[in-house]
Design a protein around this motif. Structure first.
Motif, short mmCIF file in Angstrom:
data_model
loop_
_atom_site.label_atom_id
_atom_site.label_comp_id
_atom_site.label_asym_id
_atom_site.label_seq_id
_atom_site.Cartn_x
_atom_site.Cartn_y
_atom_site.Cartn_z
N HIS A 4 45.85 90.54 15.23
CA HIS A 4 45.24 89.34 15.81
C HIS A 4 46.21 88.65 16.76
O HIS A 4 47.42 88.59 16.49
CB HIS A 4 44.85 88.35 14.70
CG HIS A 4 43.62 88.75 13.97
ND1 HIS A 4 42.41 88.12 14.13
CD2 HIS A 4 43.40 89.75 13.08
CE1 HIS A 4 41.51 88.71 13.36
NE2 HIS A 4 42.09 89.69 12.72
N THR A 5 45.65 88.11 17.83
CA THR A 5 46.41 87.30 18.78
C THR A 5 45.99 85.86 18.57
O THR A 5 44.81 85.52 18.72
CB THR A 5 46.13 87.75 20.23
OG1 THR A 5 46.48 89.13 20.35
CG2 THR A 5 46.94 86.93 21.22
N ILE A 6 46.95 85.02 18.20
CA ILE A 6 46.68 83.63 17.87
C ILE A 6 47.38 82.73 18.88
O ILE A 6 48.58 82.89 19.13
CB ILE A 6 47.15 83.30 16.44
CG1 ILE A 6 46.40 84.18 15.44
CG2 ILE A 6 46.95 81.82 16.12
CD1 ILE A 6 46.91 84.11 14.02
N SER A 7 46.63 81.80 19.47
CA SER A 7 47.16 80.86 20.44
C SER A 7 47.21 79.48 19.79
O SER A 7 46.21 79.02 19.23
CB SER A 7 46.27 80.83 21.69
OG SER A 7 46.77 79.91 22.63
N ILE A 8 48.37 78.83 19.86
CA ILE A 8 48.58 77.56 19.18
C ILE A 8 49.09 76.54 20.21
O ILE A 8 50.08 76.80 20.90
CB ILE A 8 49.64 77.71 18.06
CG1 ILE A 8 49.30 78.90 17.17
CG2 ILE A 8 49.74 76.44 17.25
CD1 ILE A 8 50.50 79.45 16.44
N LEU A 9 48.42 75.40 20.31
CA LEU A 9 48.87 74.33 21.17
C LEU A 9 49.66 73.34 20.32
O LEU A 9 49.14 72.83 19.32
CB LEU A 9 47.66 73.64 21.81
CG LEU A 9 47.92 72.82 23.06
CD1 LEU A 9 48.54 73.67 24.16
CD2 LEU A 9 46.63 72.19 23.54
N VAL A 10 50.92 73.12 20.69
CA VAL A 10 51.82 72.29 19.87
C VAL A 10 52.54 71.26 20.73
O VAL A 10 52.59 71.38 21.96
CB VAL A 10 52.89 73.16 19.15
CG1 VAL A 10 52.27 74.18 18.23
CG2 VAL A 10 53.81 73.84 20.16
N ASP A 11 53.10 70.24 20.07
CA ASP A 11 53.97 69.30 20.76
C ASP A 11 55.22 70.03 21.22
O ASP A 11 55.77 70.86 20.50
CB ASP A 11 54.39 68.16 19.82
CG ASP A 11 53.25 67.21 19.50
OD1 ASP A 11 52.33 67.09 20.33
OD2 ASP A 11 53.30 66.58 18.43
N ASN A 12 55.67 69.73 22.42
CA ASN A 12 56.89 70.33 22.95
C ASN A 12 58.06 69.43 22.55
O ASN A 12 58.44 68.52 23.28
CB ASN A 12 56.80 70.46 24.47
CG ASN A 12 58.00 71.17 25.04
OD1 ASN A 12 58.78 71.77 24.33
ND2 ASN A 12 58.16 71.09 26.35
N ALA A 37 55.95 78.62 25.73
CA ALA A 37 56.28 77.98 27.00
C ALA A 37 55.54 76.66 27.11
O ALA A 37 54.44 76.50 26.58
CB ALA A 37 55.90 78.88 28.18
N GLU A 38 56.15 75.73 27.82
CA GLU A 38 55.51 74.46 28.09
C GLU A 38 54.30 74.70 29.00
O GLU A 38 54.39 75.44 29.98
CB GLU A 38 56.50 73.52 28.78
CG GLU A 38 55.94 72.14 29.02
CD GLU A 38 56.98 71.21 29.63
OE1 GLU A 38 57.28 70.19 28.99
OE2 GLU A 38 57.48 71.52 30.72
N ALA A 43 51.73 65.75 29.00
CA ALA A 43 51.35 65.56 27.59
C ALA A 43 52.38 66.14 26.64
O ALA A 43 52.19 66.11 25.43
CB ALA A 43 49.98 66.18 27.33
N THR A 44 53.44 66.71 27.17
CA THR A 44 54.50 67.39 26.41
C THR A 44 53.92 68.37 25.39
O THR A 44 54.17 68.29 24.20
CB THR A 44 55.47 66.39 25.72
OG1 THR A 44 54.75 65.60 24.78
CG2 THR A 44 56.17 65.50 26.73
N LEU A 69 50.12 72.08 10.05
CA LEU A 69 51.43 71.63 10.52
C LEU A 69 51.27 70.41 11.42
O LEU A 69 50.38 70.38 12.28
CB LEU A 69 52.16 72.75 11.28
CG LEU A 69 52.66 73.94 10.46
CD1 LEU A 69 53.28 74.98 11.38
CD2 LEU A 69 53.66 73.51 9.42
N VAL A 70 52.11 69.42 11.28
CA VAL A 70 51.98 68.16 12.00
C VAL A 70 52.03 68.34 13.53
O VAL A 70 51.22 67.74 14.22
CB VAL A 70 53.06 67.15 11.53
CG1 VAL A 70 53.07 65.91 12.41
CG2 VAL A 70 52.81 66.78 10.09
N PRO A 71 52.94 69.12 14.11
CA PRO A 71 52.99 69.17 15.56
C PRO A 71 51.91 70.04 16.20
O PRO A 71 51.83 70.14 17.41
CB PRO A 71 54.37 69.74 15.85
CG PRO A 71 54.68 70.57 14.66
CD PRO A 71 54.03 69.87 13.49
#
Length: 164
Positions: A4-12, A37-38, A43-44, A69-71
């Motif tokens: 599986h390929t999982i994409s996660i948007l997180v705080d930088n 990568a940023e 929006a960081t 997870l919080v971020p």
């Protein structure tokens, strides 16, 4: 086992990647590929793309735990959510002279690899494509004088107007 390929948007911010990786290592999940990568400076936000394998139950556990997870802002399993584009880049160094050198250049042309450095006795090729294509190219170069390989890991994005 499914890949599986999982994409996660997180705080930088510092420590986020360590927390994501810690989730995997703490539970014994394997990461086959990891890129970060940023993606939004204002929006960081950063995008973490992880390729992993597991049973459907394990993949669901991974996604659920990542989502807590919080971020983490969003978790998308691109493998399940529809068509997506997946690419990887590699730098491949090949040393050789004479016929081996000519053959390396010919194969690079077939695979649409680009020469990014050349000396009298070696080349560094840049190739972008799906992992299997890179594996084939590297395998062929191994017979011609492969010196080293550096791969980026998978980057992926859903196709069409929606998703991340």
């Amino acid at each position: 086992m499914e890949r599986h390929t999982i994409s996660i948007l997180v705080d930088n911010e510092p420590g986020v990647l360590a927390r994501v990786i810690g989730l995997f290592s703490g539970r014994g999940y394997n990461i086959e590929s990891l890129t970060v990568a940023e993606v939004d400076r204002d929006a960081t936000l950063s995008r973490v793309t992880i390729v992993t394998s597991g049973t459907p139950m394990i993949i669901e556990q991974i996604k659920a735990q990542l989502g807590r997870l919080v971020p983490v802002h969003r978790v998308h399993d691109l493998t399940l959510e529809g068509p997506f584009v997946e690419r990887e880049t590699a730098l491949v160094k090949v040393a050789g002279t004479g016929e081996k050198r000519v053959e390396a250049l010919r194969l690079a042309d077939v695979f649409k690899a680009r020469v990014v450095d050349a000396t009298i006795t070696s080349f560094v090729f840049e190739i972008t494509g799906q992992g299997e294509e890179l594996d084939r190219f590297i395998g062929l170069m191994a017979e011609l004088g492969l010196v080293g390989v550096s791969r980026t890991g998978v980057v992926a994005m859903s196709r069409g107007p929606g998703g991340i």
